[in-house]
Design a protein around this motif. Structure first.
Motif, PDB file in Angstrom:
ATOM      1  N   GLU A 253       1.101  13.580  13.962  1.00  0.00           N
ATOM      2  CA  GLU A 253       0.791  12.253  14.477  1.00  0.00           C
ATOM      3  C   GLU A 253      -0.540  11.758  13.932  1.00  0.00           C
ATOM      4  N   GLY A 254      -0.694  10.441  13.920  1.00  0.00           N
ATOM      5  CA  GLY A 254      -1.997   9.891  13.492  1.00  0.00           C
ATOM      6  C   GLY A 254      -1.876   8.411  13.184  1.00  0.00           C
ATOM      7  N   ASN A 255      -2.879   7.909  12.555  1.00  0.00           N
ATOM      8  CA  ASN A 255      -2.861   6.495  12.138  1.00  0.00           C
ATOM      9  C   ASN A 255      -3.019   6.436  10.627  1.00  0.00           C
ATOM     10  N   LEU A 256      -2.113   5.703   9.975  1.00  0.00           N
ATOM     11  CA  LEU A 256      -2.099   5.670   8.500  1.00  0.00           C
ATOM     12  C   LEU A 256      -3.398   5.111   7.938  1.00  0.00           C
ATOM     13  N   PHE A 257      -3.915   4.074   8.568  1.00  0.00           N
ATOM     14  CA  PHE A 257      -5.113   3.440   8.022  1.00  0.00           C
ATOM     15  C   PHE A 257      -6.355   4.304   8.243  1.00  0.00           C
ATOM     16  N   ALA A 258      -6.331   5.069   9.347  1.00  0.00           N
ATOM     17  CA  ALA A 258      -7.483   5.909   9.657  1.00  0.00           C
ATOM     18  C   ALA A 258      -7.615   7.046   8.647  1.00  0.00           C
ATOM     19  N   LEU A 259      -6.472   7.427   8.036  1.00  0.00           N
ATOM     20  CA  LEU A 259      -6.479   8.595   7.151  1.00  0.00           C
ATOM     21  C   LEU A 259      -7.450   8.452   5.987  1.00  0.00           C
ATOM     22  N   ASP A 260      -7.345   7.308   5.322  1.00  0.00           N
ATOM     23  CA  ASP A 260      -8.196   7.112   4.148  1.00  0.00           C
ATOM     24  C   ASP A 260      -9.515   6.455   4.502  1.00  0.00           C
ATOM     25  N   GLY A 261      -9.732   6.259   5.782  1.00  0.00           N
ATOM     26  CA  GLY A 261     -10.935   5.533   6.168  1.00  0.00           C
ATOM     27  C   GLY A 261     -10.825   4.063   5.815  1.00  0.00           C
TER      28      GLY A 261
ATOM     29  N   LEU B  23       0.848  -1.184   0.000  1.00  0.00           N
ATOM     30  CA  LEU B  23       0.000   0.000   0.000  1.00  0.00           C
ATOM     31  C   LEU B  23       0.884   1.234   0.000  1.00  0.00           C
ATOM     32  N   VAL B  24       0.381   2.291  -0.580  1.00  0.00           N
ATOM     33  CA  VAL B  24       1.076   3.580  -0.501  1.00  0.00           C
ATOM     34  C   VAL B  24       0.115   4.551   0.162  1.00  0.00           C
ATOM     35  N   ILE B  25       0.491   5.087   1.284  1.00  0.00           N
ATOM     36  CA  ILE B  25      -0.395   6.008   2.004  1.00  0.00           C
ATOM     37  C   ILE B  25       0.412   7.266   2.364  1.00  0.00           C
ATOM     38  N   ARG B  26      -0.216   8.408   2.252  1.00  0.00           N
ATOM     39  CA  ARG B  26       0.447   9.644   2.655  1.00  0.00           C
ATOM     40  C   ARG B  26       0.080  10.000   4.091  1.00  0.00           C
TER      41      ARG B  26
ATOM     42  N   GLY C 121       1.451  15.443   2.677  1.00  0.00           N
ATOM     43  CA  GLY C 121       2.237  14.701   3.649  1.00  0.00           C
ATOM     44  C   GLY C 121       3.274  13.835   2.957  1.00  0.00           C
ATOM     45  N   GLN C 122       4.034  13.075   3.765  1.00  0.00           N
ATOM     46  CA  GLN C 122       5.073  12.191   3.238  1.00  0.00           C
ATOM     47  C   GLN C 122       4.456  10.880   2.765  1.00  0.00           C
ATOM     48  N   ARG C 123       5.086  10.317   1.719  1.00  0.00           N
ATOM     49  CA  ARG C 123       4.613   9.010   1.265  1.00  0.00           C
ATOM     50  C   ARG C 123       5.212   7.912   2.120  1.00  0.00           C
ATOM     51  N   VAL C 124       4.366   6.957   2.523  1.00  0.00           N
ATOM     52  CA  VAL C 124       4.857   5.794   3.267  1.00  0.00           C
ATOM     53  C   VAL C 124       4.409   4.539   2.523  1.00  0.00           C
ATOM     54  N   PHE C 125       5.377   3.644   2.310  1.00  0.00           N
ATOM     55  CA  PHE C 125       5.056   2.377   1.634  1.00  0.00           C
ATOM     56  C   PHE C 125       4.910   1.296   2.681  1.00  0.00           C
ATOM     57  N   LEU C 126       3.769   0.595   2.640  1.00  0.00           N
ATOM     58  CA  LEU C 126       3.510  -0.399   3.671  1.00  0.00           C
ATOM     59  C   LEU C 126       3.382  -1.784   3.065  1.00  0.00           C
ATOM     60  N   ASN C 127       3.950  -2.779   3.730  1.00  0.00           N
ATOM     61  CA  ASN C 127       3.618  -4.171   3.437  1.00  0.00           C
ATOM     62  C   ASN C 127       2.690  -4.620   4.538  1.00  0.00           C
ATOM     63  N   ALA C 128       1.476  -4.957   4.167  1.00  0.00           N
ATOM     64  CA  ALA C 128       0.535  -5.348   5.208  1.00  0.00           C
ATOM     65  C   ALA C 128      -0.159  -6.634   4.805  1.00  0.00           C
TER      66      ALA C 128
END
Lengths: 334, 384
Positions: free
Chosen positions: B80-88, B60-63, B142-149
C-alpha cells in the motif's frame, strides 16, 4: 591594451576617445585663436576673419576623416576589388561580374530580393498606415502604438528566434508547439516545415521584417496624419464624404510625400537584410538574398572578387534612392 | 476630425476591436518566447506555450513500492502507499490510469485492474494505491502504473539560472552579455561628440562647400555597410588592429556618423537664431556658443541618436562577426551566441528562448523608458 580586461579596455577607450575629442576640439581652437591668428596687433581684423574661415574645418575634420575612411573609401576600394584578380591583383575587368551572373544562386538571390522589395515595404506601410489611422481615434491609442512599435527594439536575431518558434514543426501525431502548425493542424492540415517550402518560405521570412518595420511606418505616418489641416477634412464631411472616402481621397493624398519617405527607408532596410536570413535559413531552401550571398562569398569561400562584385550590385540597387535623397535634401535647403 | 471612427458607436467598436486584434497579433510571438523561457523542456515539448497558463494533462509512469515492503493481511499479501509520495512528487489528481503502455487510460480512479501474475491493483483519485495478491509477491521492483493526471501550470526560473550562471551548458551567455556591453558603450559615446561638432559647423557656420558636405552626408546615410567589410578588415589587419574591440568600436563609430550628423544638424538648424546672434554680439566665440548654448539645447537630439546607436550596436550581428569575433570565440557577442545555439541546439527551446530573452531584455527596457526620444528622433530623421 592586450592584457587589460575588455571592460576596462572599454572604459579606457571611452576616456581616451572622449578626452581625445574634447582635447582636440579645445586645443585646436585655442591654437587657432592664440597662436596662428591672434586677434591682436596690427592684423587683428584680418586674423579674426582668417580664423573664422578655418574654424569650420577644424570642427569638421574628425567627422570628415571618419566618414571618408569608413564609408567613402570602402566604396572605391570595393569597386577596385571587384575588378581585380583575387591573388595576383591584376585587372580582370568585369570577369567577376560575368561569373556572378553565371551562378544560379545569384539569380535566386536577385529574385528573392525583388520579392522582398515589393512585399515588405508595401505590407509594412499598409499595416503602419492602418495602425496609425486606427490608434489615433481611441483613448488607449498610445499604449497600442507603443506595443506595435516594440519589435523595433528587438534584434533581427532575436526576432528570428521568436518567429522560428512560431514556425516550429513536430511530426504528425505529436502535439504541435508552433502556433502556425497548431492552427494548421487544427484546421485539418498536415504539419508543415514552413521554412523549407521553396518560394513560400521567403514570405515567412518577410513576415518577420514586416513585423519589425510596421511600428516604424506607423510612428511616422501617425505624425503626418496629425499634421493634416482639419479644414480639409471638415469640408469633406460637410460635403457628405464617407469615412473611407475621407481616408483615401483626402488624407492619403496629403501625406503622400511621407508615405514615399517611409517606403524608401524600408526599401533601404530590405536591400541590406542579412541577419534574418542568416539566422533562420542561412539561404537554404531557396531563400538566399544578396547580402547573405555576399557574406557567403566573402567569408565562407573567401572569394573577395565575387563578394565585392555582389556588394557592388547592392550598391547599384541603392543608388537611385541615394540620388533621390540628395536631390530632395538639396531642394529643401534652398 | 471625426471620420473613420465617426459618431457611430458601431464603428467605434469596430475600431477598438481591430486595434486590439492588431496589438494581440503583434505581441503574440514575443509573448510566446517569454512564456517558453519560464517552462521546462518537458513542458515546452509536450504542449504549446499558449496552454501554459492552463492545467495540462500529462502522462506519468510511476512504479509501486517494491514487493519487499509487502505485508500479510489475512490470506492476502498487500503493498500500500501513495504513487505521488513515492518519488517525492507533488500530489496530483488522477484522471485515469492503466497498467499497460498500450492502453494508458483504461481504468477510472477507484477501479481495480488485474496483472498477469494474478495480483490486483486499485488506484484512488489522490494516488493512493493498494496491490493485493493471494501469493507472496517476488521480484525486486514494483509494478508499473500509467497515470493520466492534470498538472497545474508551473513556471520555473531554472532556465535563466542555467543560461546566465552555469558555465558551459548554458552556452556562455553571461560572458557574451558583458562582451556586448563592452562593444556598445564606447560605440555609442564616441560618435556623439564627433558628430555634434560637425553638425554645429554644418548648421551655424558659414563656409564654402557647406551645401556639398551636407549632400555628402545624406548620400553616405544610405551606403550599405556591406561594402565596407573587406576593405576595412584588410585595413585593420594592415595597421595592426586586427579583429578586436578597438576595430569594432571604430567601425561602429564610422557607420553611425552619417545618421548622427544628419539628425543633430537638422535639430540644431531649428534652434532660435536670436539666441545665437545675441551671444555673438556679446562677444562669445563659436566654441563657447557650441559648448554653452547649442550642446545643452540639443539634448533631445543627442538622446535620440544615443538610443538609435545603442539599439543598433546592441542588436548588431554582422559588424561584430566581421570586425570583432576571432577564431578563439572569446569575444563573442550575444547575437552571435544565439545564432550558434540555433545551429547546435536548435531543438532546445528552453535554452534558446531564455538566451534570446536575455539579449532582448535590455533594448526593450531602453525602448520603453525612452520611447519619447526615439519617436522624436525618427520624426526628425524622416519627416521635414
Amino acid at each position: 591594451m592586450g592584457g587589460l580586461h575588455p571592460a576596462l579596455q572599454g572604459l579606457v577607450t571611452i576616456i581616451i576617445g572622449v578626452g581625445g575629442c574634447i582635447g582636440y576640439f579645445y586645443f585646436a581652437n585655442q591654437f587657432l585663436d592664440r597662436v596662428l591668428y591672434p586677434a591682436k596687433g596690427p592684423d587683428a581684423g584680418r586674423n579674426i576673419n582668417r580664423a573664422n574661415m578655418i574654424r569650420p574645418w577644424l570642427f569638421l575634420f574628425p567627422a570628415i576623416f571618419a566618414l571618408g575612411l569608413y564609408l567613402a573609401y570602402p566604396v572605391v576600394a570595393t569597386l577596385r576589388l571587384s575588378l581585380i584578380d583575387n591573388d595576383t591583383g591584376a585587372f580582370v575587368g568585369l570577369e567577376h561580374y560575368a561569373k556572378l551572373t553565371g551562378e544560379a544562386k545569384f539569380w535566386e538571390a536577385i529574385r528573392n530580393n525583388l520579392l522582398w522589395l515589393i512585399v515588405v515595404p508595401a505590407l509594412s506601410t499598409a499595416f503602419g498606415l492602418l495602425a496609425a489611422q486606427l490608434t489615433d481615434r481611441i483613448a488607449w491609442g498610445n499604449l497600442a502604438k507603443s506595443l506595435i512599435f516594440m519589435p523595433m527594439a528587438i534584434s533581427f536575431v532575436g526576432a528570428g528566434v521568436i518567429w522560428k518558434l512560431v514556425y516550429e514543426a513536430r511530426p504528425d501525431g505529436f502535439e504541435q508547439i508552433g502556433v502556425l502548425n497548431a492552427i494548421w493542424t487544427a484546421m485539418g492540415g498536415e504539419p508543415q516545415n514552413w521554412l523549407t517550402i521553396p518560394l513560400w518560405n521567403n514570405f515567412f521570412l518577410m513576415i518577420v521584417l514586416v513585423w519589425i518595420q510596421t511600428g516604424f511606418a506607423m510612428v511616422i505616418l501617425s505624425a503626418a496624419l496629425r499634421g493634416i489641416p482639419e479644414e480639409t477634412v471638415e469640408a469633406a464631411i460637410v460635403d457628405g464624404a464617407n469615412p473611407f472616402q475621407i481616408f483615401f481621397k483626402i488624407k492619403v493624398p496629403q501625406i503622400m510625400s511621407t508615405i514615399v519617405v517611409v517606403w524608401t527607408t524600408i526599401t533601404l532596410v530590405v536591400l541590406k537584410v542579412f541577419d534574418i536570413v542568416f539566422t533562420m535559413t542561412n539561404g537554404q531552401w531557396e531563400t538566399q538574398v544578396l547580402a547573405n550571398y555576399m557574406y557567403d562569398k566573402l567569408f565562407r569561400s573567401f572569394d573577395t572578387g565575387m563578394g565585392s562584385a555582389a556588394a557592388m550590385v547592392i550598391m547599384l540597387l541603392v543608388t537611385p534612392i541615394l540620388v533621390w535623397n540628395v536631390y530632395t535634401a538639396r531642394k529643401e535647403m534652398r | 476630425m471625426d471620420n473613420i471612427a465617426g459618431r457611430k458607436p458601431a464603428l467605434t467598436w469596430v475600431v477598438h476591436i481591430s486595434v486590439a486584434a492588431l496589438v494581440l497579433l503583434w505581441l503574440f510571438p514575443t509573448v510566446g518566447l517569454l512564456v517558453s523561457s519560464f517552462r521546462t523542456s518537458d513542458q515546452i515539448s509536450s504542449s504549446g506555450w499558449w496552454n501554459a497558463l492552463f492545467p495540462a494533462e500529462q502522462n506519468l509512469v510511476i512504479r509501486t513500492a517494491a514487493p519487499d515492503s509487502q505485508l500479510a493481511e489475512g490470506d492476502l499479501w498487500v503493498v500500500e502507499g501513495n504513487l505521488f509520495a513515492l518519488d517525492g512528487r507533488e500530489p496530483l489528481t488522477v484522471d485515469a490510469w492503466g497498467i499497460s503502455s498500450r492502453d494508458l487510460g483504461a481504468y477510472q480512479p477507484g477501479e481495480t485492474a488485474e496483472f498477469r501474475d494474478g495480483s490486483a491493483i486499485t488506484v484512488a483519485e489522490n494516488g493512493d494505491y493498494r496491490v493485493e495478491s493471494r501469493e507472496e509477491m517476488s521480484g525486486s521492483r514494483g509494478q508499473r502504473v500509467f497515470l493520466n493526471a492534470m498538472v497545474p501550470p508551473k513556471f520555473t526560473l531554472e532556465n535563466y539560472d542555467n543560461v546566465l550562471f552555469t558555465e558551459g551548458s548554458g552556452g556562455g551567455m553571461k560572458k557574451a552579455f558583458f562582451n556586448t556591453l563592452t562593444v556598445v558603450i564606447p560605440a555609442t559615446v564616441i560618435p556623439i561628440l564627433i558628430a555634434a561638432f560637425a553638425a554645429y559647423a554644418l548648421a551655424w557656420m558659414d563656409f564654402p562647400g557647406r551645401a556639398l558636405l551636407i549632400a555628402a552626408v545624406v548620400a553616405l546615410l544610405v551606403v550599405p555597410l556591406q561594402l565596407a567589410l573587406i576593405p576595412l578588415l584588410t585595413l585593420h589587419n594592415q595597421i595592426g588592429i586586427g579583429k578586436g574591440y578597438l576595430g569594432v568600436w571604430l567601425a561602429h563609430t564610422g557607420f553611425g556618423l552619417p545618421l548622427a550628423i544628419y539628425l543633430l544638424r537638422n535639430y540644431m538648424v531649428g534652434l532660435p537664431r536670436d539666441i545665437i546672434e545675441c551671444a555673438k554680439v556679446d562677444g562669445a566665440t563659436d566654441f563657447q556658443i557650441f559648448t554653452r548654448i547649442i550642446l545643452p539645447l540639443s539634448f533631445p537630439a543627442l538622446a535620440s541618436f544615443a538610443i538609435f546607436q545603442f539599439l543598433w550596436t546592441w542588436n548588431d550581428l554582422l559588424v561584430a562577426m566581421v570586425f570583432l569575433i576571432d577564431s578563439t570565440g572569446q569575444t563573442t557577442v550575444m547575437t552571435r551566441q544565439i545564432v550558434e545555439m540555433l545551429g547546435t541546439r536548435g531543438g532546445n527551446w528552453e535554452v534558446l528562448a531564455t538566451a534570446a530573452f536575455v539579449s532582448i531584455s535590455v533594448p526593450l527596457l531602453v525602448f520603453f523608458s525612452m520611447q519619447r526620444f526615439l519617436v522624436r528622433g525618427l520624426l526628425a530623421g524622416s519627416v521635414k
